[in-house]
Design an enzyme around this catalytic site. Structure first.
Site, short mmCIF file in Angstrom:
data_model
loop_
_atom_site.label_atom_id
_atom_site.label_comp_id
_atom_site.label_asym_id
_atom_site.label_seq_id
_atom_site.Cartn_x
_atom_site.Cartn_y
_atom_site.Cartn_z
N ASP A 20 -6.12 -0.96 9.91
CA ASP A 20 -6.83 -0.60 8.78
C ASP A 20 -6.56 0.93 8.45
OD1 ASP A 20 -8.12 -2.75 8.02
OD2 ASP A 20 -9.88 -2.19 9.21
N LYS B 134 10.59 3.25 8.38
CA LYS B 134 10.94 3.84 9.42
C LYS B 134 12.35 4.51 9.06
CE LYS B 134 9.98 4.11 13.76
NZ LYS B 134 8.64 4.16 14.60
N ARG C 244 0.82 -1.21 -0.04
CA ARG C 244 0.00 0.01 -0.10
C ARG C 244 0.86 1.21 0.07
NH1 ARG C 244 -5.82 -0.64 2.27
NH2 ARG C 244 -6.13 -2.83 1.55
P1 NAD Z 1 10.57 10.24 23.73
O1 NAD Z 1 11.90 10.52 23.18
O2 NAD Z 1 9.45 11.35 23.79
O3 NAD Z 1 10.60 9.58 25.01
C1 NAD Z 1 11.07 8.43 25.49
C2 NAD Z 1 11.56 8.93 26.91
O4 NAD Z 1 12.16 7.45 27.54
C3 NAD Z 1 12.45 9.95 27.33
O5 NAD Z 1 12.01 10.56 28.10
C4 NAD Z 1 13.94 9.06 27.80
O6 NAD Z 1 14.69 9.67 28.85
C5 NAD Z 1 13.36 7.83 28.34
N1 NAD Z 1 14.11 6.75 28.57
C6 NAD Z 1 15.01 6.42 27.73
N2 NAD Z 1 15.71 5.15 28.14
C7 NAD Z 1 15.25 4.72 29.39
C8 NAD Z 1 15.41 3.78 30.27
N3 NAD Z 1 16.32 3.07 30.05
N4 NAD Z 1 14.62 3.85 31.22
C9 NAD Z 1 13.62 4.65 31.52
N5 NAD Z 1 13.39 5.82 30.54
C10 NAD Z 1 14.32 5.80 29.47
O7 NAD Z 1 10.00 8.94 22.60
P2 NAD Z 1 8.54 8.62 22.43
O8 NAD Z 1 8.01 9.08 21.13
O9 NAD Z 1 7.56 8.73 23.62
O10 NAD Z 1 8.71 7.06 21.93
C11 NAD Z 1 8.87 6.07 23.15
C12 NAD Z 1 8.60 4.78 22.58
O11 NAD Z 1 7.41 4.86 21.82
C13 NAD Z 1 9.61 4.37 21.44
O12 NAD Z 1 9.83 2.86 21.28
C14 NAD Z 1 8.82 4.68 19.98
O13 NAD Z 1 9.28 4.14 18.77
C15 NAD Z 1 7.43 4.33 20.66
N6 NAD Z 1 6.44 5.07 19.59
C16 NAD Z 1 6.28 6.45 19.60
C17 NAD Z 1 5.26 6.94 18.98
C18 NAD Z 1 4.89 8.46 18.85
O14 NAD Z 1 3.98 9.00 18.17
N7 NAD Z 1 5.93 9.21 19.21
C19 NAD Z 1 4.32 6.07 18.21
C20 NAD Z 1 4.49 4.90 18.36
C21 NAD Z 1 5.49 4.11 19.24
#
Ligand code: NAD
Length: 471
Positions: A98, A105, A65
């Site tokens: 969906d 990425k 897609r």
């Molecule tokens: P972010 O950078 O806003 O926040 C991540 C936080 O995790 C930071 O505050 C960091 O200090 C903390 N951190 C790092 N290592 C750590 C540890 N060992 N122990 C505890 N805290 C720790 O990132 P985000 O956008 O919130 O993304 C977080 C996760 O969610 C990632 O895996 C990302 O792929 C996933 N995700 C994000 C989104 C989005 O819309 N932002 C969507 C889907 C999935």
């Protein structure tokens, strides 16, 4: 015990689900692999005149897609394997909820905290220019979004760079999502992933038989929650689960330590404290745990890993006591850890479903960009007037008056954020039913993750079967 690379872990999960899909070996192979991997060098001129060369990636996992879609991560741990794994997860995630996109990425191997805002802008713009040059970005090609270490600011730079290089392209704003609202973004995008986690948890906890199996009461209210990572996803998950779901957040772990209060942490105050001081540590009314990892091992109903991958692995899985794990982060539980946790009876709500709120609202943002009009603009007043007329008529027929407060609630037309939240809620409820029904349909499917893979792979396989193979 052997551990796997992140991408191998995703492949392992895929292989576990594949036999339940009924698809041929060749088709499964086509779905499983990454279609295209781009590795580029991003040069940054330093103050001393020298150049620092940064390693950057964009991976398109599946083009069944179009466009492909997935976030851009800024982290020192970025590598090709990680970006490939995250791109693959995006394909399955889009299929589960969906959203009509393929998975992609991107990532740059940097610690953004070590660079000035001006340097980050240069890095982001040069990376975008590389993507344009290689045709790895565009509203109909590949649409990035925020991920770990990036946010609306970086997305605005990407959109501006793309528009500058593609002058006059009418749909240019749709080349990236997660933009600031005043730069063609959409209301409700920043909170979307966390809000989606909340809707997903609420769905999971609404099934009385599943909760009974876990020894928990039905419904989210009163359940205890531990969060790892108070970034974008973790903070909105905690805030919304507490404010709208009545959840008690008892501990939070961050990169510099963890805090705990069995009576519950007030999320707005904790987030304000972190914003003011730069750390969750020192928050009044909570005790600091010896190690940040200790928070994961606390007694709780729901554990929300919302930081990075591989956090729950063979080394700590047997000490995890949570009954439900909501994978807000991508890939936080390794296959080895999952085997241990499933044996203990833990309900693991997989990343490809529970954190799909971000891509769902990104899809809404993309639709808004292509239609060039804010959601609600055309119908809000029309609906309000229609509701007013209905109430006026009811009052006239019955001779009774509707009080001002009730009238205001009934006649309110939907704003953009109302429509976004309702579209997200609908998506998360439907998708949970889809993966749960798949799970319950076959006792050999070991858990919700395998079910989500089966559910996603079948949909993607169906697309391929209908599309045929070119040429
Ligand atoms: P972010 O950078 O806003 O926040 C991540 C936080 O995790 C930071 O505050 C960091 O200090 C903390 N951190 C790092 N290592 C750590 C540890 N060992 N122990 C505890 N805290 C720790 O990132 P985000 O956008 O919130 O993304 C977080 C996760 O969610 C990632 O895996 C990302 O792929 C996933 N995700 C994000 C989104 C989005 O819309 N932002 C969507 C889907 C999935």
């Amino acid at each position: 015990m052997a551990e796997y690379s992140f991408f191998q872990g995703v492949e392992k999960y895929f292989d576990q689900a594949a036999p339940f899909t009924g698809l041929s070996k060749g088709l499964l192979q086509q779905i499983k692999g990454c279609n295209a991997v781009l590795r580029v060098q991003v040069p940054l001129r330093l103050d001393n005149g020298d150049i620092e060369v940064l390693e950057a990636y964009r991976v398109q996992h599946s083009n069944h897609r179009m466009p492909t879609k997935g976030g851009i991560r800024y982290s020192e741990d970025v590598n090709q394997d990680e970006v490939m794994a995250l791109a693959a997860l995006m394909t399955y995630k889009c299929a589960v909820v969906d959203v009509p996109f393929g998975g992609a990425k991107g990532g740059i191997k940097i610690n953004p905290k070590k660079y000035t805002v001006e340097q980050l802008e240069k890095i982001t713009r040069r990376y975008t220019a590389e993507l344009v040059r290689k045709n790895f970005i565009g509203p109909g090609v590949d649409v990035p979004a925020p991920d770990y270490g990036t946010g609306p600011r970086e997305m605005a730079w990407i959109a501006d760079t793309y528009a500058a290089l593609k002058h006059g392209e009418i749909d240019a704003a749709g080349c990236v999502t997660g933009k600031p609202v005043n730069q063609n973004g959409i209301q409700g995008r920043t909170e979307a992933t966390g809000r989606g986690v909340y809707y997903g948890l609420r769905s999971a906890c609404s099934f009385a038989d599943d909760m009974q199996t876990l020894g928990l009461s039905t419904g989210l209210a009163g359940k205890t929650m531990v969060i790892q990572g108070l970034g974008n996803v973790g903070s909105y998950t905690g805030l919304i689960s507490q404010q709208e779901g009545g959840v008690k957040v008892i501990a939070v772990a961050e990169h510099d330590g963890a805090i705990h209060n069995p009576a519950g942490l007030d999320m707005p105050s904790l987030i304000a404290h972190r914003d003011k001081t730069g750390s969750i540590l020192g928050f009044a009314g909570a005790t600091q745990l010896a190690h940040r990892g200790d928070a994961l091992e606390l007694e709780c109903d729901i554990l929300v890993p919302a930081a990075l991958e591989n956090q729950i692995n063979a080394t700590n899985a047997d000490r995890i006591k949570a009954k439900i794990i909501a994978e807000a982060a991508n890939g936080p539980v390794t296959p080895e850890a999952e085997a241990v946790l499933l044996k203990k009876g833990c309900l693991i709500i997989p990343d490809m479903y529970i954190n799909a709120g971000g891509v769902t609202v990104s899809y809404f943002e993309w639709l808004k960009n292509l239609s060039h009009v804010r959601f609600g603009r055309m119908q809000k007043r029309f609906e309000q007037n229609a509701f007013q007329n209905i109430i006026d008529t009811v009052e006239k027929i019955t001779g009774k008056l509707v009080d001002a407060r009730d009238r205001a609630i009934i006649v309110r037309g939907a704003d953009e954020v109302d429509l976004v939240r309702s579209g997200l809620e609908e998506t998360m409820i439907n998708a949970y039913e889809g993966i749960r029904n798949t799970w319950k349909s076959n006792p050999s499917i070991p858990g919700l993750r395998a079910a989500a893979f089966v559910y996603a792979i079948k949909k993607i396989g169906n697309d391929y079967l209908t599309l045929g193979v070119f040429p």
